[in-house]
Motif scaffolding. Structure first.
Motif, short mmCIF file in Angstrom:
data_model
loop_
_atom_site.label_atom_id
_atom_site.label_comp_id
_atom_site.label_asym_id
_atom_site.label_seq_id
_atom_site.Cartn_x
_atom_site.Cartn_y
_atom_site.Cartn_z
N THR A 155 1.13 -1.18 -0.09
CA THR A 155 -0.13 0.10 0.47
C THR A 155 1.03 1.62 -0.43
N GLY A 156 0.43 2.45 -0.60
CA GLY A 156 0.87 3.41 -0.45
C GLY A 156 0.21 4.93 -0.38
N PRO A 157 0.26 5.70 0.25
CA PRO A 157 -1.05 6.90 0.76
C PRO A 157 -1.57 7.14 -0.56
N ILE A 158 -2.38 8.12 -0.39
CA ILE A 158 -3.17 8.24 -1.56
C ILE A 158 -2.38 9.84 -1.95
N GLU A 159 -1.80 10.73 -1.23
CA GLU A 159 -1.65 12.05 -1.42
C GLU A 159 0.25 11.83 -1.19
N GLY A 160 0.50 12.55 -2.53
CA GLY A 160 1.72 12.37 -3.16
C GLY A 160 2.90 13.76 -2.31
N ARG A 161 2.13 14.87 -1.71
CA ARG A 161 3.08 15.26 -0.68
C ARG A 161 3.96 14.55 0.40
N PRO A 162 4.85 14.76 1.20
CA PRO A 162 5.72 14.12 2.24
C PRO A 162 4.41 14.45 3.55
N PRO A 163 4.44 13.63 4.40
CA PRO A 163 4.44 13.75 5.55
C PRO A 163 4.59 14.40 6.41
N GLY A 164 4.15 15.26 7.60
CA GLY A 164 4.52 16.14 8.78
C GLY A 164 3.95 17.41 8.37
N ALA A 165 4.26 18.39 9.53
CA ALA A 165 3.92 19.84 9.22
C ALA A 165 4.97 20.36 8.87
N ILE A 166 6.12 20.01 7.94
CA ILE A 166 7.30 21.07 7.77
C ILE A 166 6.54 20.87 5.79
N TRP A 167 6.23 19.97 5.70
CA TRP A 167 5.63 19.88 4.47
C TRP A 167 4.06 20.72 4.37
N ALA A 168 3.26 20.78 5.51
CA ALA A 168 1.30 21.40 5.80
C ALA A 168 1.37 22.59 3.95
N HIS A 169 0.15 22.86 4.10
CA HIS A 169 0.03 23.69 3.40
C HIS A 169 0.52 24.71 4.78
N GLN A 170 0.85 26.29 3.78
CA GLN A 170 1.37 27.53 4.33
C GLN A 170 0.20 28.39 4.92
N ARG A 171 -0.23 28.86 5.50
CA ARG A 171 -1.10 29.63 5.55
C ARG A 171 -3.03 28.99 6.37
N PHE A 172 -2.97 27.61 6.18
CA PHE A 172 -3.58 26.42 5.59
C PHE A 172 -5.47 27.35 6.01
N THR A 173 -5.04 27.46 7.55
CA THR A 173 -6.09 27.52 8.51
C THR A 173 -6.59 29.69 8.34
N GLN A 174 -5.55 30.35 8.31
CA GLN A 174 -5.55 31.46 8.17
C GLN A 174 -6.34 32.17 6.70
N ASN A 175 -6.27 31.57 5.11
CA ASN A 175 -6.24 31.64 4.15
C ASN A 175 -7.04 30.22 3.24
N PRO A 176 -7.98 29.42 3.74
CA PRO A 176 -8.57 28.29 3.44
C PRO A 176 -9.00 28.05 1.91
N PRO A 177 -8.67 27.03 1.11
CA PRO A 177 -8.70 27.46 0.08
C PRO A 177 -10.17 27.47 0.09
N VAL A 178 -10.45 28.47 -1.06
CA VAL A 178 -12.30 28.67 -1.91
C VAL A 178 -12.78 27.48 -2.82
N ILE A 179 -12.09 27.63 -3.82
CA ILE A 179 -12.17 26.64 -5.32
C ILE A 179 -11.04 26.06 -4.92
N GLY A 180 -11.73 25.23 -5.45
CA GLY A 180 -11.35 23.72 -6.10
C GLY A 180 -11.78 23.37 -7.54
N ILE A 181 -10.06 23.02 -8.06
CA ILE A 181 -9.77 22.03 -9.49
C ILE A 181 -9.52 20.48 -9.72
N ASP A 182 -10.19 19.93 -10.13
CA ASP A 182 -10.00 18.12 -9.92
C ASP A 182 -9.22 18.13 -11.24
N ALA A 183 -8.41 17.61 -11.39
CA ALA A 183 -8.13 17.27 -12.79
C ALA A 183 -6.71 15.93 -12.81
N SER A 184 -5.95 15.52 -13.98
CA SER A 184 -6.27 14.05 -13.84
C SER A 184 -4.58 14.57 -15.32
#
Length: 289
Positions: free
Chosen positions: A149-178
């Motif tokens: 098995t493997g993780p469903i997301e490609g980012r490395p785990p842990g806080a150092i790779w977390a999205h910046q200011r995710f709580t202060q500026n949460p994403p509003v628009i989502g784009i789903d692509a492949s």
């Protein structure tokens, strides 16, 4: 008298054109880079053969950029297949077949605009740190091993790779692509081709008309294992955004797990990343994606 490259052992006359000597030096540097990558295990001989840089006998191919004795681009007549003279191809190889197509005989369709969705519509919901939920791995990705098995997301785990200011500026628009093997553009996110302009501003193209996978109407239809595109269709895609608008772009790798299903070119591993975006490195694509 002659000019000798001590590392490679070939000779050029001291009366050679300066551009020819410069080409030879660039070719030497290119060969050195290939040898370094090969010795470091960054590429394999198989890769170099597939890319046309090595012959099947395992020696460097006699092409421009590697050999100083191949006719350089500046010595050719750039006819590009539309008149007499040279091929205009810097490698010295014959140009690709044009099937009688002439230049400027096809309308250029506008880009296919990605559908903007509320970020709440994305499943699973985005989160600040990488989602480490496990999913089964296709055995073709891991040398035939099963049960991995493997993780469903490609980012490395842990806080150092977390999205910046995710709580202060949460994403509003989502784009789903492949990224997917390409086919005829008949449906895209349950809609047809979406240029977001009327036909009168798009060369009269009816967006409801299927767009076959051709580079020109008079050229052959390409096979899905030969062309990989965003969402598996053409025209190319366009993401519209406003400055300061938080967007989450979710990208799925839907290429064949079997690396041989690529018609002899391309790899099914991706490292998609953005250009001209104001974001941190943790938001910019990963080789594990």
């Amino acid at each position: 008298m002659g000019r000798r490259d001590d590392k490679e052992g070939f000779w050029l006359s001291e009366n050679s054109d300066r551009r020819r000597i410069k080409d030879a030096e660039n070719a030497r540097k290119n060969r050195a880079e290939i040898n370094k990558a090969l010795s470091h295990g960054q590429v394999s001989r198989r890769d170099l053969v597939k890319w046309g840089l090595f012959t099947s006998a395992g020696i460097l191919a006699p092409i421009g950029g590697l050999s100083p004795f191949v006719k350089p681009m500046h010595a050719q007549t750039a006819s590009f297949g539309f008149g007499s003279g040279g091929s205009g191809i810097p490698t010295g190889l014959p140009s690709s077949p044009l099937f009688g197509v002439l230049p400027f005989t096809q309308p250029m369709p506008r880009f296919d605009v990605f559908q903007r969705k509320p970020v709440s519509s994305l499943t699973p919901a985005p989160q600040a740190q990488a989602n480490q939920t496990q999913q089964p791995l296709d055995p073709k990705l891991v040398g035939g091993q099963t049960g991995l098995t493997g993780p469903i997301e490609g980012r490395p785990p842990g806080a150092i790779w977390a999205h910046q200011r995710f709580t202060q500026n949460p994403p509003v628009i989502g784009i789903d692509a492949s990224t997917s093997p390409a086919t005829t553009n008949t449906t895209y996110n349950h809609t047809t081709y979406n240029p977001q302009v009327p036909s009168s501003l798009n060369s009269g193209i009816n967006p409801a008309t299927p767009i076959p996978l051709k580079f020109h109407p008079s050229m052959p239809t390409q096979q899905p294992n030969s062309v990989w595109t965003f969402n598996g269709t053409i025209p190319p895609k366009l993401m519209l955004a406003r400055y300061g608008e938080p967007i989450l772009f979710r990208h799925h790798n839907r290429l064949p797990a079997d690396v041989t299903q690529n018609n002899g070119f391309g790899r099914n591993t991706l490292s998609t990343h953005e250009h001209n975006g104001h974001h941190g490195a943790e938001n910019d694509g990963f080789t594990g994606a």
